[in-house]
Design a protein around this motif. Structure first.
Motif, PDB file in Angstrom:
ATOM      1  N   THR A   1       0.877  -1.173   0.000  1.00 26.97           N
ATOM      2  CA  THR A   1       0.000   0.000   0.000  1.00 26.97           C
ATOM      3  C   THR A   1       0.915   1.223   0.000  1.00 26.97           C
ATOM      4  N   TYR A   2       0.749   2.101  -0.991  1.00 27.63           N
ATOM      5  CA  TYR A   2       1.564   3.315  -1.022  1.00 27.63           C
ATOM      6  C   TYR A   2       1.018   4.329  -0.018  1.00 27.63           C
ATOM      7  N   GLY A   3       1.821   5.338   0.267  1.00 30.41           N
ATOM      8  CA  GLY A   3       1.485   6.339   1.283  1.00 30.41           C
ATOM      9  C   GLY A   3       0.105   6.952   1.087  1.00 30.41           C
TER      10      GLY A   3
ATOM     11  N   GLY B   1      -2.404   5.505   0.299  1.00 30.25           N
ATOM     12  CA  GLY B   1      -3.463   4.540   0.622  1.00 30.25           C
ATOM     13  C   GLY B   1      -3.793   3.644  -0.558  1.00 30.25           C
ATOM     14  N   PHE B   2      -3.120   3.890  -1.697  1.00 24.18           N
ATOM     15  CA  PHE B   2      -3.389   3.087  -2.894  1.00 24.18           C
ATOM     16  C   PHE B   2      -2.778   1.687  -2.747  1.00 24.18           C
ATOM     17  N   LYS B   3      -3.598   0.655  -2.961  1.00 23.26           N
ATOM     18  CA  LYS B   3      -3.111  -0.726  -2.840  1.00 23.26           C
ATOM     19  C   LYS B   3      -2.574  -1.197  -4.194  1.00 23.26           C
TER      20      LYS B   3
ATOM     21  N   PRO C   1      -1.178  -5.371 -17.960  1.00 22.61           N
ATOM     22  CA  PRO C   1      -1.262  -4.043 -18.573  1.00 22.61           C
ATOM     23  C   PRO C   1      -0.499  -2.981 -17.771  1.00 22.61           C
ATOM     24  N   ASN C   2      -0.439  -1.774 -18.303  1.00 24.66           N
ATOM     25  CA  ASN C   2       0.170  -0.646 -17.586  1.00 24.66           C
ATOM     26  C   ASN C   2      -0.460  -0.489 -16.217  1.00 24.66           C
ATOM     27  N   GLY C   3       0.400  -0.296 -15.219  1.00 20.83           N
ATOM     28  CA  GLY C   3      -0.117  -0.007 -13.882  1.00 20.83           C
ATOM     29  C   GLY C   3      -0.597  -1.229 -13.114  1.00 20.83           C
ATOM     30  N   ALA C   4      -0.385  -2.429 -13.665  1.00 14.85           N
ATOM     31  CA  ALA C   4      -0.889  -3.654 -13.015  1.00 14.85           C
ATOM     32  C   ALA C   4      -0.153  -3.958 -11.709  1.00 14.85           C
ATOM     33  N   GLY C   5       1.106  -3.512 -11.634  1.00 13.81           N
ATOM     34  CA  GLY C   5       1.894  -3.768 -10.421  1.00 13.81           C
ATOM     35  C   GLY C   5       3.149  -4.581 -10.689  1.00 13.81           C
ATOM     36  N   LYS C   6       3.514  -4.747 -11.953  1.00 16.56           N
ATOM     37  CA  LYS C   6       4.670  -5.601 -12.310  1.00 16.56           C
ATOM     38  C   LYS C   6       5.966  -5.057 -11.717  1.00 16.56           C
ATOM     39  N   THR C   7       6.236  -3.763 -11.953  1.00  9.60           N
ATOM     40  CA  THR C   7       7.493  -3.181 -11.469  1.00  9.60           C
ATOM     41  C   THR C   7       7.510  -3.152  -9.939  1.00  9.60           C
ATOM     42  N   THR C   8       6.374  -2.833  -9.348  1.00 11.89           N
ATOM     43  CA  THR C   8       6.307  -2.815  -7.872  1.00 11.89           C
ATOM     44  C   THR C   8       6.652  -4.200  -7.328  1.00 11.89           C
ATOM     45  N   LEU C   9       6.090  -5.240  -7.932  1.00  9.90           N
ATOM     46  CA  LEU C   9       6.336  -6.600  -7.447  1.00  9.90           C
ATOM     47  C   LEU C   9       7.812  -6.963  -7.575  1.00  9.90           C
TER      48      LEU C   9
ATOM     49  N   PRO D   1      16.555  -3.075 -14.943  1.00 10.47           N
ATOM     50  CA  PRO D   1      15.360  -2.225 -14.868  1.00 10.47           C
ATOM     51  C   PRO D   1      14.944  -1.723 -16.251  1.00 10.47           C
ATOM     52  N   GLN D   2      13.782  -1.096 -16.300  1.00 12.29           N
ATOM     53  CA  GLN D   2      13.288  -0.588 -17.592  1.00 12.29           C
ATOM     54  C   GLN D   2      14.189   0.514 -18.141  1.00 12.29           C
ATOM     55  N   GLU D   3      14.695   1.366 -17.255  1.00 12.10           N
ATOM     56  CA  GLU D   3      15.505   2.494 -17.713  1.00 12.10           C
ATOM     57  C   GLU D   3      16.960   2.042 -17.832  1.00 12.10           C
TER      58      GLU D   3
ATOM     59  N   ASP E   1      12.860  -6.318 -16.445  1.00 15.16           N
ATOM     60  CA  ASP E   1      11.616  -5.547 -16.386  1.00 15.16           C
ATOM     61  C   ASP E   1      11.362  -4.944 -17.769  1.00 15.16           C
ATOM     62  N   GLU E   2      10.398  -5.498 -18.448  1.00  8.57           N
ATOM     63  CA  GLU E   2      10.013  -5.083 -19.797  1.00  8.57           C
ATOM     64  C   GLU E   2      11.226  -4.935 -20.716  1.00  8.57           C
ATOM     65  N   PRO E   3      11.907  -6.049 -20.967  1.00  9.32           N
ATOM     66  CA  PRO E   3      13.161  -5.980 -21.728  1.00  9.32           C
ATOM     67  C   PRO E   3      12.993  -5.511 -23.164  1.00  9.32           C
TER      68      PRO E   3
ATOM     69  N   THR F   1       6.198  -8.237 -19.063  1.00 13.60           N
ATOM     70  CA  THR F   1       5.883  -7.824 -20.429  1.00 13.60           C
ATOM     71  C   THR F   1       4.412  -7.447 -20.558  1.00 13.60           C
ATOM     72  N   HIS F   2       4.136  -6.635 -21.591  1.00 12.49           N
ATOM     73  CA  HIS F   2       2.755  -6.324 -21.971  1.00 12.49           C
ATOM     74  C   HIS F   2       2.333  -7.234 -23.112  1.00 12.49           C
ATOM     75  N   TYR F   3       3.326  -7.894 -23.728  1.00 12.13           N
ATOM     76  CA  TYR F   3       3.062  -8.576 -25.000  1.00 12.13           C
ATOM     77  C   TYR F   3       2.777 -10.051 -24.789  1.00 12.13           C
TER      78      TYR F   3
HETATM   79  P1  ATP Z   1       3.953  -0.454 -16.438  1.00 12.64           P
HETATM   80  O1  ATP Z   1       3.670  -1.597 -17.321  1.00 12.64           O
HETATM   81  O2  ATP Z   1       3.329   0.823 -16.909  1.00 12.64           O
HETATM   82  O3  ATP Z   1       5.414  -0.293 -16.083  1.00 12.64           O
HETATM   83  P2  ATP Z   1       3.450  -1.821 -13.912  1.00 12.64           P
HETATM   84  O4  ATP Z   1       2.576  -3.005 -14.098  1.00 12.64           O
HETATM   85  O5  ATP Z   1       4.910  -2.057 -13.802  1.00 12.64           O
HETATM   86  O6  ATP Z   1       3.146  -0.749 -15.052  1.00 12.64           O
HETATM   87  P3  ATP Z   1       3.705  -0.377 -11.431  1.00 12.64           P
HETATM   88  O7  ATP Z   1       4.737   0.574 -11.949  1.00 12.64           O
HETATM   89  O8  ATP Z   1       4.144  -1.422 -10.491  1.00 12.64           O
HETATM   90  O9  ATP Z   1       2.889  -1.053 -12.628  1.00 12.64           O
HETATM   91  O10 ATP Z   1       2.567   0.491 -10.744  1.00 12.64           O
HETATM   92  C1  ATP Z   1       1.423  -0.120 -10.135  1.00 12.64           C
HETATM   93  C2  ATP Z   1       0.522   0.969  -9.603  1.00 12.64           C
HETATM   94  O11 ATP Z   1       1.131   1.586  -8.464  1.00 12.64           O
HETATM   95  C3  ATP Z   1       0.241   2.077 -10.604  1.00 12.64           C
HETATM   96  O12 ATP Z   1      -1.110   2.489 -10.470  1.00 12.64           O
HETATM   97  C4  ATP Z   1       1.186   3.176 -10.168  1.00 12.64           C
HETATM   98  O13 ATP Z   1       0.659   4.458 -10.496  1.00 12.64           O
HETATM   99  C5  ATP Z   1       1.238   2.976  -8.657  1.00 12.64           C
HETATM  100  N1  ATP Z   1       2.502   3.422  -8.085  1.00 12.64           N
HETATM  101  C6  ATP Z   1       3.731   3.025  -8.438  1.00 12.64           C
HETATM  102  N2  ATP Z   1       4.688   3.627  -7.679  1.00 12.64           N
HETATM  103  C7  ATP Z   1       3.999   4.430  -6.806  1.00 12.64           C
HETATM  104  C8  ATP Z   1       4.400   5.320  -5.756  1.00 12.64           C
HETATM  105  N3  ATP Z   1       5.678   5.494  -5.442  1.00 12.64           N
HETATM  106  N4  ATP Z   1       3.424   5.970  -5.072  1.00 12.64           N
HETATM  107  C9  ATP Z   1       2.116   5.790  -5.374  1.00 12.64           C
HETATM  108  N5  ATP Z   1       1.670   4.965  -6.350  1.00 12.64           N
HETATM  109  C10 ATP Z   1       2.598   4.298  -7.061  1.00 12.64           C
END
Ligand code: ATP
Length: 235
Positions: A13-15, A17-19, A39-47, A84-86, A159-161, A191-193
């Motif tokens: 959970t980010y600060g 409150g977003f899960k 998809p974008n924003g699914a949580g892949k990079t966070t995981l 990493p992606q970058e 991460d998204e090579p 990946t998205h693909y």
């Molecule tokens: P992409 O394919 O676009 O890279 P992703 O699947 O890797 O997306 P994440 O980057 O893990 O997704 O992000 C998951 C969700 O968490 C997104 O809604 C993002 O906006 C949110 N998020 C990521 N980092 C933070 C942060 N530091 N604070 C708040 N929300 C965050």
């Protein structure tokens, strides 16, 4: 066989409150290529960031080769390479210096034979004396992989090579990943693909809105998609 990576009941959970992750359970088997598709924003990079110990979970536990990523960070970290992606490289350094320096950060003794093997596996050997700034985008991405492999990790995260690269470069990257798997490295990629996951992975996990909604071996997943028992919205 016990998994090389074990993720149990992981939430973030980010600060605000977003899960971003909700109760993730995931075991990775030694030697496999596992694709995390979503998809974008699914949580892949966070995981991936949490599994690698870069970010802390709000709940849950991760072990890498039996080492807790938080309590036993150094031992767990030494088993991991992350791309990493970058792209993070010094434009003025040579390929050889970049990759050797990265190994030095782990306090490992020099091992030019290993660096040479990595550069050869990645078709970078001919470019070992070239400055990073002179390389194409695809080659720079390979340098990032070489850096991540410099300390002889058993596990590589990508991460998204192939994000933003053309079809030819994407195929080249697929080749590279297969070569690495053949050399014994366990690979987790995001990946998205769908075609990339199908082409490369042994198993595929589908992540959406912070939840892993399905984990299947590739053949079963493709069958489900073919029979329309499952539809995916990945953009
Ligand atoms: P992409 O394919 O676009 O890279 P992703 O699947 O890797 O997306 P994440 O980057 O893990 O997704 O992000 C998951 C969700 O968490 C997104 O809604 C993002 O906006 C949110 N998020 C990521 N980092 C933070 C942060 N530091 N604070 C708040 N929300 C965050």
């Amino acid at each position: 066989m016990s998994p090389i990576i074990s993720v149990s009941n992981l939430s973030k959970t980010y600060g605000s409150g977003f899960k971003a992750l909700k109760g993730i359970n995931l075991d990775i088997v030694k030697g496999e290529i596992f694709a995390l598709l979503g998809p974008n924003g699914a949580g892949k990079t966070t995981l991936i960031s949490i599994i690698c110990g870069i970010a802390n979970p709000s709940e849950g536990r991760i072990t890498i080769g039996g080492h807790d990523i938080i309590a036993d960070y150094r031992a767990a970290r030494s088993m991991i390479g992350l791309v990493p992606q970058e792209l993070h490289t010094d434009a003025f350094e040579s390929v050889w210096a970049t990759v050797s320096f990265s190994r030095g950060l782990f306090g490992k003794p020099k091992n030019p034979a290993h660096i040479e093997k990595v550069l050869r596996d990645l078709s970078l050997w001919d470019k070992k004396d070239d400055k990073i700034i002179t390389l194409s985008g695809g080659m720079k991405r390979r340098v990032m992989i070489a850096k991540a492999l410099s300390h002889e990790p058993q596990i590589l995260f990508l991460d998204e090579p192939t994000a933003g690269v053309d079809v030819e470069l994407r195929k080249g990257m697929w080749e590279v990943v297969r070569t690495l798997q053949a050399s014994g490295v366990t690979i987790i990629l995001t990946t998205h693909y769908i075609e990339e996951a199908e082409e490369m992975a042994d198993r595929i996990g589908i992540i959406n809105k912070g939840e892993i909604i399905l984990i299947e071996d590739k053949a079963t997943l493709m069958q489900k998609l073919g029979k329309k028992e499952l539809t995916l919205q990945l953009q």
